[in-house]
Design a protein around this motif. Structure first.
Motif, PDB file in Angstrom:
ATOM      1  N   VAL A 150       0.838  -1.196   0.000  1.00  0.00           N
ATOM      2  CA  VAL A 150       0.000   0.000   0.000  1.00  0.00           C
ATOM      3  C   VAL A 150       0.876   1.250   0.000  1.00  0.00           C
ATOM      4  O   VAL A 150       1.891   1.318   0.703  1.00  0.00           O
ATOM      5  CB  VAL A 150      -0.947   0.001   1.221  1.00  0.00           C
ATOM      6  CG1 VAL A 150      -1.768   1.287   1.265  1.00  0.00           C
ATOM      7  CG2 VAL A 150      -1.862  -1.216   1.184  1.00  0.00           C
ATOM      8  N   PHE A 151       0.449   2.256  -0.781  1.00  0.00           N
ATOM      9  CA  PHE A 151       1.181   3.515  -0.896  1.00  0.00           C
ATOM     10  C   PHE A 151       0.202   4.678  -0.759  1.00  0.00           C
ATOM     11  O   PHE A 151      -0.995   4.531  -0.981  1.00  0.00           O
ATOM     12  CB  PHE A 151       1.890   3.610  -2.256  1.00  0.00           C
ATOM     13  CG  PHE A 151       2.847   2.483  -2.524  1.00  0.00           C
ATOM     14  CD1 PHE A 151       4.173   2.588  -2.156  1.00  0.00           C
ATOM     15  CD2 PHE A 151       2.409   1.311  -3.133  1.00  0.00           C
ATOM     16  CE1 PHE A 151       5.055   1.547  -2.400  1.00  0.00           C
ATOM     17  CE2 PHE A 151       3.279   0.268  -3.386  1.00  0.00           C
ATOM     18  CZ  PHE A 151       4.606   0.385  -3.015  1.00  0.00           C
ATOM     19  N   THR A 152       0.742   5.835  -0.402  1.00  0.00           N
ATOM     20  CA  THR A 152      -0.058   7.054  -0.296  1.00  0.00           C
ATOM     21  C   THR A 152       0.690   8.197  -0.973  1.00  0.00           C
ATOM     22  O   THR A 152       1.893   8.372  -0.751  1.00  0.00           O
ATOM     23  CB  THR A 152      -0.322   7.426   1.175  1.00  0.00           C
ATOM     24  OG1 THR A 152      -1.005   6.358   1.823  1.00  0.00           O
ATOM     25  CG2 THR A 152      -1.177   8.681   1.267  1.00  0.00           C
ATOM     26  N   THR A 153      -0.025   8.944  -1.802  1.00  0.00           N
ATOM     27  CA  THR A 153       0.557  10.106  -2.466  1.00  0.00           C
ATOM     28  C   THR A 153      -0.381  11.287  -2.299  1.00  0.00           C
ATOM     29  O   THR A 153      -1.586  11.171  -2.523  1.00  0.00           O
ATOM     30  CB  THR A 153       0.799   9.835  -3.966  1.00  0.00           C
ATOM     31  OG1 THR A 153       1.619   8.662  -4.108  1.00  0.00           O
ATOM     32  CG2 THR A 153       1.509  11.014  -4.623  1.00  0.00           C
ATOM     33  N   LEU A 154       0.177  12.420  -1.895  1.00  0.00           N
ATOM     34  CA  LEU A 154      -0.608  13.627  -1.643  1.00  0.00           C
ATOM     35  C   LEU A 154      -0.801  14.410  -2.937  1.00  0.00           C
ATOM     36  O   LEU A 154       0.120  14.535  -3.744  1.00  0.00           O
ATOM     37  CB  LEU A 154       0.113  14.493  -0.609  1.00  0.00           C
ATOM     38  CG  LEU A 154      -0.684  15.587   0.096  1.00  0.00           C
ATOM     39  CD1 LEU A 154      -1.806  14.992   0.939  1.00  0.00           C
ATOM     40  CD2 LEU A 154       0.250  16.410   0.979  1.00  0.00           C
ATOM     41  N   ILE A 155      -2.015  14.942  -3.119  1.00  0.00           N
ATOM     42  CA  ILE A 155      -2.315  15.690  -4.342  1.00  0.00           C
ATOM     43  C   ILE A 155      -3.190  16.886  -3.997  1.00  0.00           C
ATOM     44  O   ILE A 155      -3.849  16.919  -2.949  1.00  0.00           O
ATOM     45  CB  ILE A 155      -3.011  14.790  -5.394  1.00  0.00           C
ATOM     46  CG1 ILE A 155      -3.007  15.449  -6.772  1.00  0.00           C
ATOM     47  CG2 ILE A 155      -4.435  14.435  -4.954  1.00  0.00           C
ATOM     48  CD1 ILE A 155      -3.462  14.532  -7.885  1.00  0.00           C
ATOM     49  N   ASN A 156      -3.200  17.864  -4.896  1.00  0.00           N
ATOM     50  CA  ASN A 156      -4.049  19.041  -4.749  1.00  0.00           C
ATOM     51  C   ASN A 156      -4.873  19.215  -6.022  1.00  0.00           C
ATOM     52  O   ASN A 156      -4.395  18.944  -7.122  1.00  0.00           O
ATOM     53  CB  ASN A 156      -3.204  20.295  -4.493  1.00  0.00           C
ATOM     54  CG  ASN A 156      -4.064  21.515  -4.220  1.00  0.00           C
ATOM     55  OD1 ASN A 156      -4.842  21.545  -3.273  1.00  0.00           O
ATOM     56  ND2 ASN A 156      -3.948  22.528  -5.059  1.00  0.00           N
ATOM     57  N   PHE A 157      -6.113  19.666  -5.867  1.00  0.00           N
ATOM     58  CA  PHE A 157      -6.976  19.980  -7.006  1.00  0.00           C
ATOM     59  C   PHE A 157      -7.388  21.446  -6.931  1.00  0.00           C
ATOM     60  O   PHE A 157      -7.597  21.975  -5.838  1.00  0.00           O
ATOM     61  CB  PHE A 157      -8.245  19.097  -6.979  1.00  0.00           C
ATOM     62  CG  PHE A 157      -7.979  17.624  -7.017  1.00  0.00           C
ATOM     63  CD1 PHE A 157      -7.598  17.006  -8.194  1.00  0.00           C
ATOM     64  CD2 PHE A 157      -8.115  16.854  -5.863  1.00  0.00           C
ATOM     65  CE1 PHE A 157      -7.357  15.640  -8.223  1.00  0.00           C
ATOM     66  CE2 PHE A 157      -7.881  15.496  -5.886  1.00  0.00           C
ATOM     67  CZ  PHE A 157      -7.505  14.885  -7.075  1.00  0.00           C
ATOM     68  N   PRO A 158      -7.551  22.154  -8.052  1.00  0.00           N
ATOM     69  CA  PRO A 158      -7.435  21.665  -9.434  1.00  0.00           C
ATOM     70  C   PRO A 158      -6.018  21.711  -9.989  1.00  0.00           C
ATOM     71  O   PRO A 158      -5.769  21.230 -11.066  1.00  0.00           O
ATOM     72  CB  PRO A 158      -8.328  22.642 -10.203  1.00  0.00           C
ATOM     73  CG  PRO A 158      -8.158  23.937  -9.463  1.00  0.00           C
ATOM     74  CD  PRO A 158      -8.041  23.554  -8.017  1.00  0.00           C
ATOM     75  N   ASN A 159      -5.092  22.312  -9.220  1.00  0.00           N
ATOM     76  CA  ASN A 159      -3.724  22.390  -9.724  1.00  0.00           C
ATOM     77  C   ASN A 159      -2.797  21.559  -8.850  1.00  0.00           C
ATOM     78  O   ASN A 159      -2.943  21.506  -7.628  1.00  0.00           O
ATOM     79  CB  ASN A 159      -3.230  23.843  -9.765  1.00  0.00           C
ATOM     80  CG  ASN A 159      -3.212  24.482  -8.392  1.00  0.00           C
ATOM     81  OD1 ASN A 159      -4.253  24.643  -7.773  1.00  0.00           O
ATOM     82  ND2 ASN A 159      -2.027  24.838  -7.919  1.00  0.00           N
ATOM     83  N   TYR A 160      -1.872  20.889  -9.518  1.00  0.00           N
ATOM     84  CA  TYR A 160      -0.849  20.122  -8.816  1.00  0.00           C
ATOM     85  C   TYR A 160       0.488  20.470  -9.434  1.00  0.00           C
ATOM     86  O   TYR A 160       0.731  20.192 -10.608  1.00  0.00           O
ATOM     87  CB  TYR A 160      -1.114  18.619  -8.940  1.00  0.00           C
ATOM     88  CG  TYR A 160      -0.037  17.771  -8.285  1.00  0.00           C
ATOM     89  CD1 TYR A 160       0.010  17.649  -6.897  1.00  0.00           C
ATOM     90  CD2 TYR A 160       0.926  17.121  -9.041  1.00  0.00           C
ATOM     91  CE1 TYR A 160       0.992  16.892  -6.285  1.00  0.00           C
ATOM     92  CE2 TYR A 160       1.913  16.355  -8.439  1.00  0.00           C
ATOM     93  CZ  TYR A 160       1.940  16.244  -7.065  1.00  0.00           C
ATOM     94  OH  TYR A 160       2.923  15.499  -6.456  1.00  0.00           O
ATOM     95  N   MET A 161       1.335  21.128  -8.639  1.00  0.00           N
ATOM     96  CA  MET A 161       2.597  21.641  -9.165  1.00  0.00           C
ATOM     97  C   MET A 161       2.297  22.492 -10.398  1.00  0.00           C
ATOM     98  O   MET A 161       1.595  23.482 -10.302  1.00  0.00           O
ATOM     99  CB  MET A 161       3.577  20.507  -9.428  1.00  0.00           C
ATOM    100  CG  MET A 161       3.978  19.754  -8.165  1.00  0.00           C
ATOM    101  SD  MET A 161       5.349  18.620  -8.423  1.00  0.00           S
ATOM    102  CE  MET A 161       5.468  17.879  -6.807  1.00  0.00           C
TER     103      MET A 161
END
Length: 222
Positions: A150-161
């Motif tokens: 199992v892995f976890t990755t953090l993201i943002n919406f609507p923009n990511y980087m």
């Protein structure tokens, strides 16, 4: 020559069958973006459905952000993500001058670990490929038969980087991820950097796609 031939046969085998053996699955039931300041943890697992052990490259530290979904050599192993409006894949935009981008190579060449790796592999790679190979060596995992991790990755919406999607507030979308270990890049680097005991393990190459889960974008302080 015998080792190289064996390794090449492994790669050829996996190009045909590796995608059937290895699966990636998002564990979130639903992804909800309710505040401008929220970020979302994407939880997913990689499953070896076969009776054989596999090596693969996975870096869960961040997602790929290339607007064309390319996999540059330095970012092999980064999972990618896709957003759908119903059955239509949305095309991301790319914002220049982002303060955070994975197009910036993050390698501490003064670290003792990198110096040791460079010394050991000095005759195998040029300066750029040495940095690529060093990063890949840090993200090799082994999946035993029927094993899952199992892995976890953090993201943002609507923009990511530097990647940006035009999402309508109070909209419902579908979210999907993928993992791509390109055959040509794996062939170039993997055989030179893995230990001898790992060379007898099947090497996953190719691209796998996850299930799709609902993405609810309802930002109250947009």
């Amino acid at each position: 020559m015998k080792t190289l031939l064996c390794f090449t046969l492994f790669l050829c085998f996996n190009c045909c069958f590796g995608q059937n053996d290895i699966e990636i699955k998002i564990l979130n039931d639903t992804i909800k973006k309710v505040s401008f300041y929220d970020r979302n943890n994407i939880v997913y697992k990689i499953i070896n459905n076969s009776e054989k052990a596999y090596c693969l490259i996975i870096d869960s530290g961040e997602f790929n952000e290339d607007p064309e979904y390319n996999v540059e050599p330095f970012f092999i192993g980064l999972p990618d993500y896709y957003i759908y409006d119903k059955n239509s894949l949305l095309t991301p935009n790319f914002t220049t001058g982002s303060h955070s981008t994975n197009s910036i190579i993050k390698i501490d060449e003064n670290s003792s670990e990198f110096k040791k790796f460079s010394k050991k592999n000095s005759k195998k790679f040029d300066e750029f490929d040495m940095r690529v190979a060093f990063r890949l060596s840090k993200h090799i995992i082994i999946l035993k038969p029927k094993e899952e991790k199992v892995f976890t990755t953090l993201i943002n919406f609507p923009n990511y980087m530097s990647r940006y999607f035009e999402l309508q507030n109070k909209g419902t979308y579908l979210f999907q991820i993928s993992l791509n270990n390109p055959n040509n890049a794996i062939s170039k680097y993997f055989e030179k950097i893995v230990d001898n005991d790992k060379k007898q393990i099947l090497v996953f190459t190719g691209q796998i796609f996850s299930n799709k889960v609902p993405l609810i974008y309802e930002v109250h302080n947009n």
